[in-house]
Design a protein around this motif. Structure first.
Motif, mmCIF file in Angstrom:
data_model
loop_
_atom_site.group_PDB
_atom_site.id
_atom_site.type_symbol
_atom_site.label_atom_id
_atom_site.label_comp_id
_atom_site.label_asym_id
_atom_site.label_seq_id
_atom_site.Cartn_x
_atom_site.Cartn_y
_atom_site.Cartn_z
ATOM 1 N N PRO A 26 35.092 35.905 -41.558
ATOM 2 C CA PRO A 26 34.629 34.567 -41.994
ATOM 3 C C PRO A 26 35.756 33.535 -42.075
ATOM 4 C CG PRO A 26 34.269 36.222 -43.723
ATOM 5 C CD PRO A 26 34.718 36.947 -42.504
ATOM 6 N N ILE A 27 36.944 33.954 -42.512
ATOM 7 C CA ILE A 27 38.059 32.991 -42.600
ATOM 8 C C ILE A 27 38.412 32.474 -41.204
ATOM 9 C CG2 ILE A 27 40.513 32.690 -43.193
ATOM 10 C CD1 ILE A 27 40.166 34.802 -45.364
ATOM 11 N N ALA A 28 38.574 33.409 -40.251
ATOM 12 C CA ALA A 28 38.948 33.018 -38.884
ATOM 13 C C ALA A 28 37.861 32.158 -38.251
ATOM 14 C CB ALA A 28 39.193 34.263 -38.033
ATOM 15 N N ASN A 29 36.612 32.516 -38.512
ATOM 16 C CA ASN A 29 35.491 31.761 -37.949
ATOM 17 C C ASN A 29 35.487 30.328 -38.486
ATOM 18 O OD1 ASN A 29 33.098 31.473 -36.448
ATOM 19 N ND2 ASN A 29 31.881 31.759 -38.301
ATOM 20 N N TRP A 30 35.740 30.218 -39.781
ATOM 21 C CA TRP A 30 35.769 28.879 -40.392
ATOM 22 C C TRP A 30 36.940 28.074 -39.817
ATOM 23 C CZ3 TRP A 30 38.983 25.943 -43.606
ATOM 24 C CH2 TRP A 30 38.369 24.821 -44.176
ATOM 25 N N LEU A 31 38.119 28.717 -39.759
ATOM 26 C CA LEU A 31 39.304 28.005 -39.263
ATOM 27 C C LEU A 31 39.148 27.579 -37.806
ATOM 28 C CD1 LEU A 31 42.275 30.075 -40.759
ATOM 29 C CD2 LEU A 31 41.586 27.753 -41.368
ATOM 30 N N SER A 32 38.462 28.389 -37.008
ATOM 31 C CA SER A 32 38.372 28.062 -35.579
ATOM 32 C C SER A 32 37.321 26.993 -35.301
ATOM 33 C CB SER A 32 38.057 29.313 -34.765
ATOM 34 O OG SER A 32 36.725 29.696 -34.971
ATOM 35 N N SER A 33 36.430 26.733 -36.263
ATOM 36 C CA SER A 33 35.364 25.777 -35.952
ATOM 37 C C SER A 33 35.393 24.517 -36.817
ATOM 38 C CB SER A 33 34.000 26.458 -36.097
ATOM 39 O OG SER A 33 33.869 26.979 -37.394
ATOM 40 N N THR A 34 36.180 24.529 -37.890
ATOM 41 C CA THR A 34 36.102 23.393 -38.817
ATOM 42 C C THR A 34 36.965 22.221 -38.365
ATOM 43 O OG1 THR A 34 36.295 22.719 -41.108
ATOM 44 C CG2 THR A 34 38.028 24.128 -40.257
ATOM 45 N N ARG A 35 36.578 21.037 -38.816
ATOM 46 C CA ARG A 35 37.442 19.875 -38.620
ATOM 47 C C ARG A 35 37.871 19.348 -39.985
ATOM 48 N NH1 ARG A 35 34.115 16.556 -34.166
ATOM 49 N NH2 ARG A 35 34.200 18.090 -32.508
ATOM 50 N N SER A 36 37.713 20.168 -40.997
ATOM 51 C CA SER A 36 38.009 19.761 -42.369
ATOM 52 C C SER A 36 39.488 19.416 -42.538
ATOM 53 C CB SER A 36 37.634 20.906 -43.314
ATOM 54 O OG SER A 36 38.260 20.730 -44.552
ATOM 55 N N LYS A 37 39.740 18.517 -43.488
ATOM 56 C CA LYS A 37 41.121 18.086 -43.693
ATOM 57 C C LYS A 37 41.955 19.143 -44.396
ATOM 58 C CE LYS A 37 40.317 13.194 -43.502
ATOM 59 N NZ LYS A 37 39.571 12.171 -44.202
ATOM 60 N N ILE A 38 41.309 20.068 -45.089
ATOM 61 C CA ILE A 38 42.103 21.082 -45.784
ATOM 62 C C ILE A 38 42.438 22.267 -44.873
ATOM 63 C CG2 ILE A 38 41.172 20.468 -48.057
ATOM 64 C CD1 ILE A 38 39.665 23.229 -47.868
ATOM 65 N N PRO A 40 44.621 22.567 -42.319
ATOM 66 C CA PRO A 40 46.052 22.891 -42.174
ATOM 67 C C PRO A 40 46.622 23.578 -43.410
ATOM 68 C CG PRO A 40 45.631 20.594 -41.611
ATOM 69 C CD PRO A 40 44.356 21.137 -42.149
ATOM 70 N N VAL A 41 46.139 23.186 -44.581
ATOM 71 C CA VAL A 41 46.634 23.790 -45.821
ATOM 72 C C VAL A 41 46.265 25.270 -45.855
ATOM 73 C CG1 VAL A 41 46.522 23.715 -48.332
ATOM 74 C CG2 VAL A 41 46.404 21.589 -47.015
ATOM 75 N N LEU A 42 45.008 25.561 -45.519
ATOM 76 C CA LEU A 42 44.569 26.953 -45.546
ATOM 77 C C LEU A 42 45.292 27.779 -44.476
ATOM 78 C CD1 LEU A 42 42.259 28.269 -47.346
ATOM 79 C CD2 LEU A 42 41.180 28.685 -45.143
ATOM 80 N N GLU A 43 45.484 27.161 -43.293
ATOM 81 C CA GLU A 43 46.209 27.867 -42.232
ATOM 82 C C GLU A 43 47.627 28.204 -42.677
ATOM 83 O OE1 GLU A 43 45.495 25.147 -38.893
ATOM 84 O OE2 GLU A 43 44.814 26.874 -37.745
ATOM 85 N N THR A 44 48.256 27.241 -43.370
ATOM 86 C CA THR A 44 49.607 27.476 -43.871
ATOM 87 C C THR A 44 49.629 28.637 -44.857
ATOM 88 O OG1 THR A 44 49.958 25.106 -43.698
ATOM 89 C CG2 THR A 44 51.605 26.355 -44.921
#
Lengths: 223, 290
Positions: A26-38, A40-44
């Motif tokens: 779920p984390i990877a799926n969210w990161l690969s599809s979101t355009r949310s501003k947070i 980059p923070v979560l990726e970091t």
């Protein structure tokens, strides 16, 4: 030779990998599809364990989980869990420590799929969940395998975090990497060598299998 | 009847474009959106199918409202049930041809449609094959058959034939027409190929910079009604050469290059790459079986 540290190491790696697999999708799926501003923070945050010395992570977890402190005592009183100097603690620490090794390959795999695949599935009336399970994940099997193996291997090779939060308790937290350190300290080079050799061979074979599988060598051989 | 009233600011390679268009499409029509790349054709299709959200406007299909920015209605893609054929086909690589079609089945839907569509699209022998082993034309047929499994009322075709060679294109154009009639669809096509548009569509909308600049039947549209010629072909100007007092214009029609004589005023209007109509009425053609 005492097999306990090796058994413990592989038990820790299996449990950690299984938990990571479930939470990383779920984390990877969210990161690969979101355009949310947070994003980059979560990726970091997910990638931090790649660069941070394991001792830093271990130190903060030691402080956070200590029954002397608010979070640690809350866990202890309400859930009856003690994360310091226990196997459960090692699992939690390993999950955080190996998170990027599972999330990043899966995220890269999902991002590499053309977006029309999931759009086509949506136009057929299929839910996001069905699309993920039946279309997206089956088409990134090499990435899933890479994620599983890298997090497994990374957990096997863990030292700093385990030492900080788990200590060196035989049967509970004394994993192979700690046992090697222990034997060397005691000038018992023969025992240190047997642990090391086993870890070396096992990780070599696992990684070799991944490269052979993802490189398609087995498929070619079978034909 | 489909009524679209869409406003959307699009960021494309050429900068920011404000799409603002009104379209009405009659039920059962075969409609083509025509225009340069970046005119907003694909975005319009994506908004109709719910893959892209308009900034404001309305989308009404029959009596149902699919989107209304004022009433906060935005029907999910999954509920719009539009058959969508993507430019890259979007076949699922992990599934065989048959499984691709079966995946599109709705809950409790009768499975006999799978066999019917496989037969109709002449895919029977390929049903166990994986998409990666298929040719472009075969992939296209699978994508089309798959889009029809859920019995959509609206079929969207985003440049479905642009990647195919001429022979395959002609075959699939006929196939598209048959599908459109057999399943009583309202079909919306994006195409650049004038021959294809004339052959297939009832109605053409030309888009430019996010607006509809022209609307009409295919014949009106490309000036076919201006001549009473019995012979007419559309093609592309390849070369304009001056020979003494006349000009010789080479036109590519299908796979053939034809040379047409023209005078200076006509030739001055033409540029290499222009789409032109070549027509003739004063001679008797010879027809021979090949």
């Amino acid at each position: 030779m005492d097999w306990q540290p090796l058994v413990l190491t592989f038990k820790l790696a299996v449990v950690t990998t299984a938990i990571l697999f479930v939470i990383s999708i779920p984390i990877a799926n969210w990161l690969s599809s979101t355009r949310s501003k947070i994003r980059p923070v979560l990726e970091t945050l997910v990638s931090m364990p790649l660069v941070l010395p394991p001792t830093v992570l271990g130190f903060y977890m030691l402080v956070a989980f200590s029954p002397e402190n608010a979070f640690g005592s809350w866990l202890n009183e309400w859930l009856g869990i003690r994360l310091i100097f226990s196997f459960e603690g090692l699992v939690v620490a390993s999950v955080i420590y190996s998170l990027p090794f599972m999330v990043q390959p899966i995220q890269a795999g999902l991002s590499s799929l053309p977006s029309t695949l999931k759009e086509a599935s949506y136009t057929m009336g299929k839910s996001k969940m069905t699309t993920l399970l039946k279309i997206l994940l089956p088409n990134i099997k090499p990435s899933l395998l890479t994620g599983i193996v890298l997090s497994f291997a990374h957990t096997v090779g863990e030292f700093g975090v385990v030492l900080m939060i788990g200590g060196n308790m035989p049967g509970k937290t004394k994993v192979a990497s700690i046992a090697i350190y222990d034997e060397v300290e005691a000038l018992n080079y023969a025992a240190a060598n047997s642990y090391s050799l086993i870890l070396f061979s096992v990780t070599f074979v696992i990684l070799l299998l991944v490269y052979l599988t993802n490189g398609g060598y087995f498929k070619r051989f079978a034909q | 009847m489909i009524r679209l009233n869409l406003k959307k600011t699009l960021k494309s390679a050429g900068g920011i474009m404000a799409l603002d268009l009104q379209l009405t499409i009659e039920k059962g029509q075969f409609v083509t959106l025509f225009g340069e790349s970046g005119a907003g054709k694909t975005s319009t299709l994506r908004m109709l199918s719910g893959l892209l959200k308009p900034d404001s406007g309305t989308i009404k299909v029959g009596e149902t409202t699919w989107f209304d920015s004022h009433k906060n209605i935005d029907l999910k893609t999954q509920l719009r049930k539009v058959g969508y054929v993507f430019q890259d086909y979007a076949l699922f690589p992990n599934m065989s041809v048959r499984q691709n079609l079966e995946y599109a089945l709705q809950k409790n839907q009768d499975r006999t449609i799978i066999g019917e569509l496989l037969e109709f699209a002449e895919l029977g022998e390929l049903e166990q094959r994986k998409p990666e082993t298929l040719s472009g034309g075969q992939k296209q047929r699978v994508a089309l058959a798959r889009a029809l499994v859920q019995r959509p009322e609206i079929l969207i075709l985003d440049e479905p034939l642009s990647a195919l060679d001429l022979k395959m294109r002609i075959k699939l154009q006929e196939y598209l027409l048959r599908v459109h009639k057999k399943y009583k669809l309202t079909t919306i096509l994006v195409s650049h190929d004038i021959g294809e548009i004339v052959k297939l569509s009832d109605c053409v909308f030309e888009l430019q910079n996010g607006r509809v600049i022209k609307k009409g039947t295919a014949a009106d549209f490309f000036g076919l009604n201006k001549t009473s010629a019995k012979f007419r072909f559309s093609g592309e100007v390849l070369k304009i050469e001056k020979e003494d007092v006349i000009y010789v214009i080479s036109v590519l029609i299908g796979n053939d290059i034809i040379k047409v004589v023209s005078d200076r005023t006509e030739a001055n209007d033409l540029r290499v790459g222009d789409q032109v109509l070549v027509a003739s009425k004063a001679f008797n053609p010879i027809i021979q079986k090949l």
